[in-house]
Design a protein around this motif. Structure first.
Motif, PDB file in Angstrom:
ATOM      1  N   UNK A   1       0.825  -1.203   0.000  1.00 50.28           N
ATOM      2  CA  UNK A   1       0.000   0.000   0.000  1.00 50.28           C
ATOM      3  C   UNK A   1       0.867   1.263   0.000  1.00 50.28           C
ATOM      4  N   UNK A   2       2.008   1.187   0.656  1.00 49.70           N
ATOM      5  CA  UNK A   2       2.914   2.343   0.652  1.00 49.70           C
ATOM      6  C   UNK A   2       3.428   2.609  -0.763  1.00 49.70           C
ATOM      7  N   UNK A   3       3.787   1.552  -1.484  1.00 51.38           N
ATOM      8  CA  UNK A   3       4.237   1.704  -2.864  1.00 51.38           C
ATOM      9  C   UNK A   3       3.104   2.207  -3.753  1.00 51.38           C
ATOM     10  N   UNK A   4       1.909   1.707  -3.505  1.00 50.10           N
ATOM     11  CA  UNK A   4       0.758   2.074  -4.318  1.00 50.10           C
ATOM     12  C   UNK A   4       0.429   3.557  -4.168  1.00 50.10           C
ATOM     13  N   UNK A   5       0.552   4.069  -2.942  1.00 49.27           N
ATOM     14  CA  UNK A   5       0.238   5.478  -2.692  1.00 49.27           C
ATOM     15  C   UNK A   5       1.260   6.411  -3.342  1.00 49.27           C
TER      16      UNK A   5
ATOM     17  N   UNK B   1      -7.026   3.977  -6.684  1.00 49.40           N
ATOM     18  CA  UNK B   1      -7.766   4.150  -5.433  1.00 49.40           C
ATOM     19  C   UNK B   1      -8.581   2.894  -5.109  1.00 49.40           C
ATOM     20  N   UNK B   2      -9.207   2.310  -6.121  1.00 50.79           N
ATOM     21  CA  UNK B   2      -9.989   1.088  -5.911  1.00 50.79           C
ATOM     22  C   UNK B   2      -9.094  -0.062  -5.468  1.00 50.79           C
ATOM     23  N   UNK B   3      -7.887  -0.126  -6.019  1.00 54.81           N
ATOM     24  CA  UNK B   3      -6.958  -1.191  -5.639  1.00 54.81           C
ATOM     25  C   UNK B   3      -6.524  -1.033  -4.187  1.00 54.81           C
TER      26      UNK B   3
END
Length: 503
Positions: free
Chosen positions: A374-378, A405-407
């Motif tokens: 999630x840190x990488x995704x943000x 955002x959905x992921x």
């Protein structure tokens, strides 16, 4: 006029201007020829050769096709269906189900009493060139009992289950064991079958006890496959064939012996052939149970994935369409939603420790933990801005950002699941929460969309494989290889964003 065979799959009926798929047992519309060949795993060179041959033939649109006369024999390659013809002068309408002919007689000819229906209707043997919204039945005489391939013609009543002292509108049985114990199977003549196919029974038992819990499970329906779907399959032969095929493929996956796995795969193909031949007939019949129809669509998606991923039947990856894989995975959830109400995945409302952070290496795909992912995704939106620069299409940017955002929300929710069926369901649900335009971007191999799809594949899909979603086994690797191949030829900047995930 004798039909013309085109390869092993197709036959051309020049008299009627149609091309029939001998495996699916229906005619293919001109606009769908290439996609239909791809569905049968006929790839580039061979597909282009067949399309070139077909382009030289006179093919008519469904509404333009002249129907055979009632005195004609059956068209080879099409199933013969038990139906009815209205005998009222100047009417002669044809129907494939008892319910429809009764409704017709009541609404069109004033025969309100069901006992009077067959005074103005008679049994008839029917065929149709096309399926879906283009069904147009025609009557035939002297139908053959078996097709050239040795497959019995479709009869929706061939496999039916009756329960003592109960009618067909009863509620679903409380357990699949009750269903099986009280089921009496009949052949086309109505006679009870005294002998049971032990191989079929073994596949049925394996599905109810082992395979069912590994399939996508709606959270609001416990024992969805073992109870809800099985109860429908005991009344729908084609649905039962689909479940048996899934069971055989699961056994092939579990088998450590290539010869045994191949045997199970061959049996799965036989069951799936019966399922696919009658699947459209079932989905097009408005009298069939809606839940049974949607279960059949979901079975379709599972079979496609399983046949793609089994090691004894490898994908021809170089020619495979990425968007088809995405559509099949997405279809697993859509059918549950249509069938049983909107699926709701609970949000994780407690802290990461109590929900489980999955910090054990390998449990969250390419990431050490869900928090790391999630840190990488943000960080991804800002990294995309640096890599791609000023966007050409603002709408596409919004679609990609909404998908990210959905992921993130899917990852927050998926951590509460700890069994294969629920993990599979939650993983596929991301594809139903992204904007519809996202699938279009994937089909166009849009680099930012492929980056987001890579993140989902390397995290949620890989985790689903680790949790026992066997019919996706190896699918994450297949998708990542397809994405890597596309990005390498289209966008080096995008490749840099996901290079560590593609290893």
């Amino acid at each position: 006029m004798a039909p013309t065979r085109i390869g092993s799959l197709l036959q051309y009926e020049a008299e009627y201007g149609v091309v029939i798929c001998r495996e699916c047992q229906y005619a293919i519309q001109k606009s769908a020829l290439e996609s239909h060949l791809l569905k049968h795993k006929i790839y580039r060179n061979e597909r282009q050769r067949l399309v070139s041959t077909l382009s030289q033939l006179e093919l008519l649109e469904p509404d333009e096709v002249r129907l055979p006369s009632p005195s004609s024999g059956p068209i080879d390659g099409l199933p013969v269906i038990d139906g009815y013809r209205c005998t009222i002068a100047a009417c002669g309408r044809l129907y494939a189900s008892t319910i429809r002919i009764k409704r017709h007689c009541s609404e069109m000819h004033g025969n309100g009493q069901s006992s009077d229906t067959f005074s103005i209707a008679r049994p008839a043997k029917l065929q149709t060139f096309f399926r879906g919204t283009k069904i147009r039945y025609f009557e035939v005489t002297n139908p053959v009992s078996l097709s050239e391939s040795g497959t019995a013609p479709f009869n929706k009543n061939r496999w039916k289950a009756t329960r003592p002292n109960q009618d067909s509108d009863n509620k679903e049985s409380s357990t699949n064991a009750d269903c099986m114990a009280s089921a009496t199977f009949h052949d086309d003549s109505g006679a009870s079958l005294s002998r049971i196919d032990l191989d079929t029974l073994a596949y049925f038992h394996h599905f109810t006890t082992i395979t069912g819990p590994t399939l996508p499970i709606p959270r609001h329906l416990e024992r969805y496959w073992q109870q809800h779907v099985i109860s429908k399959a005991l009344q729908q032969r084609q649905l039962m064939c689909g479940l048996l095929s899934i069971s055989a493929l699961h056994l092939a996956f579990l088998s450590g012996d290539p010869a045994t796995a191949r045997k199970h795969c061959d049996q799965a193909r036989q069951y799936s052939s019966d399922f696919f031949k009658t699947r459209d007939e079932m989905s097009d019949d408005s009298d069939e149970d809606e839940k049974a129809k949607n279960a059949a669509k979901q079975v379709d998606c599972i079979l496609q994935c399983a046949f793609w991923t089994l090691p004894v039947h490898p994908l021809e990856q170089a020619s495979f369409e990425l968007v088809d894989i995405v559509a099949n995975i997405r279809g697993l959830v859509l059918q549950n939603g249509e069938s049983d109400g909107e699926e709701k995945t609970p949000a994780c409302t407690t802290d990461p420790i109590s929900c489980g952070d999955f910090s054990i290496p390998g449990t969250f795909g390419a990431f050490s933990s869900i928090s790391a992912f999630r840190a990488r995704l943000q960080e991804l939106p800002s990294r995309m801005t640096e890599a791609f620069g000023r966007p050409d299409n603002v709408r596409d940017v919004i679609t990609v950002l909404e998908s990210i955002s959905a992921l993130d929300k899917s990852c927050e929710s998926v951590r509460v699941f700890d069994d294969a069926g629920q993990v599979c369901q939650a993983t596929a649900m991301w594809l139903t929460s992204v904007p519809l335009a996202f699938t279009d971007l994937v089909a166009q191999y849009n680099p930012p969309a492929l980056v987001v799809l890579t993140y989902w594949t390397a995290s949620l899909l890989k985790r689903a494989e680790d949790y026992g979603c066997w019919f996706w086994s190896g699918l994450a690797k297949t998708i990542l290889e397809l994405i890597a191949r596309q990005l390498a030829t289209r966008e080096n900047a995008a490749l840099g964003l996901v290079e560590d995930l593609l290893r």
